[in-house]
Design a protein around this motif. Structure first.
Motif, PDB file in Angstrom:
ATOM      1  N   GLY A  98       0.819  -1.209   0.000  1.00 53.99           N
ATOM      2  CA  GLY A  98       0.000   0.000   0.000  1.00 53.99           C
ATOM      3  C   GLY A  98       0.850   1.254   0.000  1.00 53.99           C
ATOM      4  O   GLY A  98       0.619   2.185  -0.787  1.00 53.99           O
ATOM      5  N   MET A  99       1.866   1.293   0.858  1.00 52.95           N
ATOM      6  CA  MET A  99       2.734   2.476   0.913  1.00 52.95           C
ATOM      7  C   MET A  99       3.564   2.608  -0.363  1.00 52.95           C
ATOM      8  O   MET A  99       3.778   3.718  -0.867  1.00 52.95           O
ATOM      9  N   GLY A 100       4.030   1.480  -0.889  1.00 59.45           N
ATOM     10  CA  GLY A 100       4.846   1.534  -2.104  1.00 59.45           C
ATOM     11  C   GLY A 100       4.052   1.964  -3.315  1.00 59.45           C
ATOM     12  O   GLY A 100       4.489   2.817  -4.100  1.00 59.45           O
ATOM     13  N   PHE A 101       2.863   1.401  -3.493  1.00 60.20           N
ATOM     14  CA  PHE A 101       2.055   1.741  -4.662  1.00 60.20           C
ATOM     15  C   PHE A 101       1.488   3.149  -4.562  1.00 60.20           C
ATOM     16  O   PHE A 101       1.132   3.754  -5.587  1.00 60.20           O
ATOM     17  N   ALA A 102       1.393   3.692  -3.334  1.00 59.61           N
ATOM     18  CA  ALA A 102       0.977   5.088  -3.196  1.00 59.61           C
ATOM     19  C   ALA A 102       2.004   6.010  -3.835  1.00 59.61           C
ATOM     20  O   ALA A 102       1.646   7.038  -4.439  1.00 59.61           O
ATOM     21  N   LEU A 103       3.288   5.674  -3.708  1.00 65.83           N
ATOM     22  CA  LEU A 103       4.326   6.488  -4.345  1.00 65.83           C
ATOM     23  C   LEU A 103       4.199   6.439  -5.859  1.00 65.83           C
ATOM     24  O   LEU A 103       4.505   7.416  -6.549  1.00 65.83           O
ATOM     25  N   LEU A 104       3.758   5.266  -6.413  1.00 64.33           N
ATOM     26  CA  LEU A 104       3.506   5.198  -7.858  1.00 64.33           C
ATOM     27  C   LEU A 104       2.379   6.138  -8.261  1.00 64.33           C
ATOM     28  O   LEU A 104       2.364   6.675  -9.369  1.00 64.33           O
ATOM     29  N   THR A 105       1.428   6.312  -7.362  1.00 61.16           N
ATOM     30  CA  THR A 105       0.285   7.180  -7.649  1.00 61.16           C
ATOM     31  C   THR A 105       0.624   8.645  -7.438  1.00 61.16           C
ATOM     32  O   THR A 105      -0.212   9.517  -7.701  1.00 61.16           O
ATOM     33  N   SER A 133      -7.761 -10.434  -3.542  1.00 61.17           N
ATOM     34  CA  SER A 133      -7.465  -9.378  -2.566  1.00 61.17           C
ATOM     35  C   SER A 133      -7.408  -8.046  -3.298  1.00 61.17           C
ATOM     36  O   SER A 133      -6.461  -7.763  -4.034  1.00 61.17           O
ATOM     37  N   VAL A 134      -8.438  -7.235  -3.119  1.00 65.41           N
ATOM     38  CA  VAL A 134      -8.486  -5.935  -3.777  1.00 65.41           C
ATOM     39  C   VAL A 134      -7.733  -4.917  -2.940  1.00 65.41           C
ATOM     40  O   VAL A 134      -7.326  -5.170  -1.812  1.00 65.41           O
ATOM     41  N   GLY A 135      -7.563  -3.747  -3.512  1.00 68.15           N
ATOM     42  CA  GLY A 135      -6.808  -2.677  -2.857  1.00 68.15           C
ATOM     43  C   GLY A 135      -5.853  -2.062  -3.853  1.00 68.15           C
ATOM     44  O   GLY A 135      -6.185  -1.853  -5.023  1.00 68.15           O
ATOM     45  N   THR A 136      -4.640  -1.755  -3.413  1.00 72.53           N
ATOM     46  CA  THR A 136      -3.653  -1.136  -4.289  1.00 72.53           C
ATOM     47  C   THR A 136      -3.092  -2.160  -5.262  1.00 72.53           C
ATOM     48  O   THR A 136      -2.969  -3.340  -4.937  1.00 72.53           O
ATOM     49  N   MET A 137      -2.774  -1.687  -6.479  1.00 72.24           N
ATOM     50  CA  MET A 137      -2.193  -2.563  -7.500  1.00 72.24           C
ATOM     51  C   MET A 137      -1.266  -1.725  -8.357  1.00 72.24           C
ATOM     52  O   MET A 137      -1.585  -0.575  -8.695  1.00 72.24           O
ATOM     53  N   ALA A 138      -0.126  -2.274  -8.733  1.00 73.67           N
ATOM     54  CA  ALA A 138       0.924  -1.495  -9.384  1.00 73.67           C
ATOM     55  C   ALA A 138       0.473  -0.874 -10.696  1.00 73.67           C
ATOM     56  O   ALA A 138       0.739   0.305 -10.968  1.00 73.67           O
ATOM     57  N   VAL A 139      -0.213  -1.631 -11.551  1.00 70.08           N
ATOM     58  CA  VAL A 139      -0.565  -1.137 -12.887  1.00 70.08           C
ATOM     59  C   VAL A 139      -1.515   0.046 -12.797  1.00 70.08           C
ATOM     60  O   VAL A 139      -1.275   1.108 -13.393  1.00 70.08           O
TER      61      VAL A 139
END
Length: 725
Positions: A98-105, A133-139
């Protein structure tokens, strides 16, 4: 007895008279109801939607809120422990991802934690998959981040040129102050939430329109290539963080090549400490995931949480060694405690990125539904594709109100949920406990977490997606068209952008479908001597037909406007066209011709009429008509035709008439019910209730190829008269 162990004397014997389609149905009491009109369909739809009963209400509630059925049927003693273990295991991964993919966003890391809580709750209520498992996703995070960066560039440009006008022109928060980082972050968050809200509304609209079937048009090569290309884009976006470089963030076309060029230009500014931290984390993650977990999974059910381990140790070492101050290693920074109040995102200038948000909504749905189908098939239960659209739309719509950017299922978390024995959607609720705990109390403990640790987590999570390139030899061997779809989508996604890669893959898929329709085969089939199994003639050793006066053809495609000309051309390649037969007196076999007494000599009629077979022959008086007995026939096997339009009906009608003029019957066999209904509507067949005397101009349809062949084989002088003035 095994199905392959048939007795040596096992034989198939079927004895019944050869019949036309109407005769066969009538003999066996089969009634074909006339196809409903548009008015009747509308009335039936309104009646079904407006009718209400206790059972109907109950069924509607259970279908739209699957969690109720889950709780009613929940086996608390045997399932609860599995769901708790699975939920905690997934929750452990939610925190770093979640924290990592937030930086992608392009938003603060804490928003990734919000996105790991509220959307998960909503999906657990509305979703039908027990394991994804839904939530953050890289793409999707990267695609949303590209929009945020593009809109931020516009905003900063306007602020630089006209600060006062910018805040009001852009239509965002009027309190924005030029150069204020907090306000710039608020702007980025507003854009991300607006995109997420549009995603949810688009998916809800797709649910209302029953467009869940759209996922079936995304082939495996396309999805594999798209994910691999997107993984390359995401990994490239993490390289600057890995090397500790502060570079311009590119968006749009040629983002990846531009980013690589910029990275090479600034390699001399590499932060060695940041690079070492990232490389060590990658090595630890790879060792645990690829070596240790594979070895210990026989002994422990829950995999070792590699991501959480590197997050904890990375934070601890960074804090003790003071990475941020001593070596300028960038860290997460402030993580506020608590949950922010829900608010409606600003939708000003939303049309500037509406199309991009639409694409992300479709991509998110495709990624989630493909994994949901895969897992449900493995676990032996079914999912409702359209209900899944409702769940995705609700999770993104409600999530956007609670500061959660749009997401979808993530394969690593889904696989962990499945492998740790998750039983129901209840594991989704449990998986949010740890992210919620971090938001409420433990957030400040992660403030010294290096960004390079999150970059390592993202890179390692995406490496499995790169393995799809190993499928290229398989695509080459099985179907080269799949290979071209894969390569074109992959190259377009990597070189241009994720959005262009998606459009190229979809467009190429549609174009290839059209091309395949144009290349559809029509070929002659023949039954080997002593059998009634019709095979392509070129496969048979005996090239001499059993019945030279009968040719059977099979068309392996639907028949509609895009390929009717191809159908005719390929048919005429296999057998002489009516014009060629008429001009050269060429026939399949020489027909027997009789001319009634008193008929005229020129043999030209203005009315074409087909008379029923002798089994259902009707006494008719024919005045001054030339009769040609058709002892030869062309039989079209329609078993592969599931759709026909008005142009397809027209070409069949013209072939029937033109071949009849040269003494050859053109008949159909093995027609699907949908094709029969379309031919009734198009006037090529009469409705079932039509009197037999009024069916004389209908095309003759047989229930099977065998019926057609036997009819023409036995008929000789008494069957099938084609008449014209």
């Amino acid at each position: 007895m095994d199905a392959t162990d048939l007795p040596a004397d096992c034989s198939v014997v079927i004895q019944r008279p050869a019949q036309k389609q109407d005769d066969f149905w009538g003999h066996h009491g089969i009634h074909q109801n006339p196809p409903p009109t548009a008015k009747e369909k509308f009335q039936r739809y309104i009646k079904n939607k407006c009718s209400c009963s206790g059972e109907c209400v109950k069924s509607s509630i259970l279908s739209h809120l699957p969690i109720i059925g889950v709780l009613c049927e929940y086996q608390w003693k045997s399932w609860l422990a599995s769901d708790i273990i699975s939920g905690i295991s997934v929750g452990v991964i939610h925190i770093p991802q979640g924290m990592g993919f937030a930086l992608l966003t392009a938003v603060p890391a804490v928003y990734g934690l919000y996105a790991s809580i509220f959307p998960v709750w909503v999906y657990a209520i509305f979703g039908t998959s027990r394991h994804i498992s839904v939530g953050t996703m890289a793409v999707t995070s990267l695609m949303i981040g590209a929009i945020v960066s593009k809109e931020t560039d516009k905003y900063v440009a306007l602020q630089t040129s006209a600060p006062t006008v910018a805040a009001t022109t852009m239509g965002y928060n009027d309190s924005l102050v030029p150069g204020d980082d907090a306000d710039l972050v608020a702007f980025k968050v507003g854009i991300a939430m607006s995109v997420s809200l549009i995603m949810g509304l688009v998916q809800l609209a797709m649910w209302l329109l029953n467009l869940g079937v759209i996922a079936t048009y995304m082939s495996t090569p396309f999805i594999s290539a798209f994910l691999t290309g997107a993984a390359c884009q995401i990994i490239t976006s993490q390289i600057p963080t890995m090397f500790g470089l502060s570079l311009q963030r590119f968006s749009g076309t040629f983002r990846l090549p531009k980013s690589i060029i910029e990275i090479f230009k600034n390699l001399q500014h590499t932060n060695v400490a940041c690079l070492l931290v990232t490389l060590v984390c990658i090595m630890v993650l790879m060792v645990i995931k690829e070596l240790i977990n594979d070895r210990v999974k026989k002994y422990i059910k829950v995999p070792i949480p590699a991501e959480l381990i590197v997050v904890i140790f990375g934070t601890l070492v960074s804090y003790l060694a003071d990475f941020n101050t001593r070596w300028d290693v960038k860290v997460i920074g402030t993580i506020p405690r608590g949950i922010p109040a829900p608010q409606l995102p600003s939708m000003h200038n939303a049309m500037d990125y509406f199309v991009d948000a639409l694409i992300i909504a479709i991509v998110g749905f495709a990624l989630s539904i493909s994994m949901a189908k895969l897992v449900s098939k493995r676990q032996g239960y079914s999912i409702d594709t359209n209900q899944e659209l409702l769940a995705y739309g609700m999770q993104n719509t409600i999530g956007a109100l609670f500061n959660s950017f749009g997401g979808t299922q993530a394969p690593p978390r889904t696989l962990v949920c499945e492998n740790t024995g998750g039983k129901t959607q209840l594991s989704g609720f449990i998986s949010t406990i740890l992210p919620l705990l971090v938001c409420l109390a433990l957030g400040p403990l992660f403030e010294q977490l290096p960004n390079g640790v999150l970059a390592a987590i993202i890179i390692v999570a995406l490496l499995p997606l790169l393995k799809s390139v190993t499928q290229i030899p398989t695509f080459w061997r099985v179907n080269k068209i799949d290979l071209w779809v894969y390569l074109a989508t992959l190259i377009a996604t990597i070189v241009f952008s994720i959005a262009i890669g998606l459009l190229v893959g979809l467009a190429l898929g549609v174009v290839l479908i059209v091309i395949q329709m144009q290349l559809a085969r029509i070929y002659c089939v023949e039954a080997p001597t002593g059998t009634e199994v019709y095979l392509p003639k070129h496969l048979l050793h005996d090239k001499h037909p059993q019945y030279p006066n009968i040719k059977v053809f099979r068309f392996d495609a639907n028949l509609f406007f895009a390929n009717v000309e191809t159908f005719k051309l390929k048919l005429f390649e296999q057998t002489p066209s009516p014009d060629a037969m008429k001009s050269t007196n060429m026939m399949l076999v020489t027909p027997e011709v009789e001319v009634e007494e008193g008929s005229n000599d020129n043999g030209i009629n203005k009315q074409h009429e087909v008379i029923a077979s002798k089994a259902l022959a009707v006494e008719k008086k024919l005045h001054k008509k030339k009769q040609m007995k058709c002892n030869q026939a062309i039989v079209l096997d329609c078993s592969s035709i599931t759709y026909i339009d008005i142009m397809g009906i027209s070409v069949l009608s013209s072939l029937k008439i033109e071949y009849a003029k040269v003494g050859t019957a053109f008949v159909l066999a093995n027609c699907q019910l949908s094709m029969l209904e379309k031919m009734v509507r198009g006037g090529l067949l009469s409705a079932p209730e039509t009197l037999e005397e009024e069916k004389s101009n209908d095309i003759v349809v047989f229930p099977t190829v065998i019926d057609a062949v036997e009819t023409f084989r036995v008929a000789k002088d008494e069957f099938y008269q084609s008449t014209y003035i």
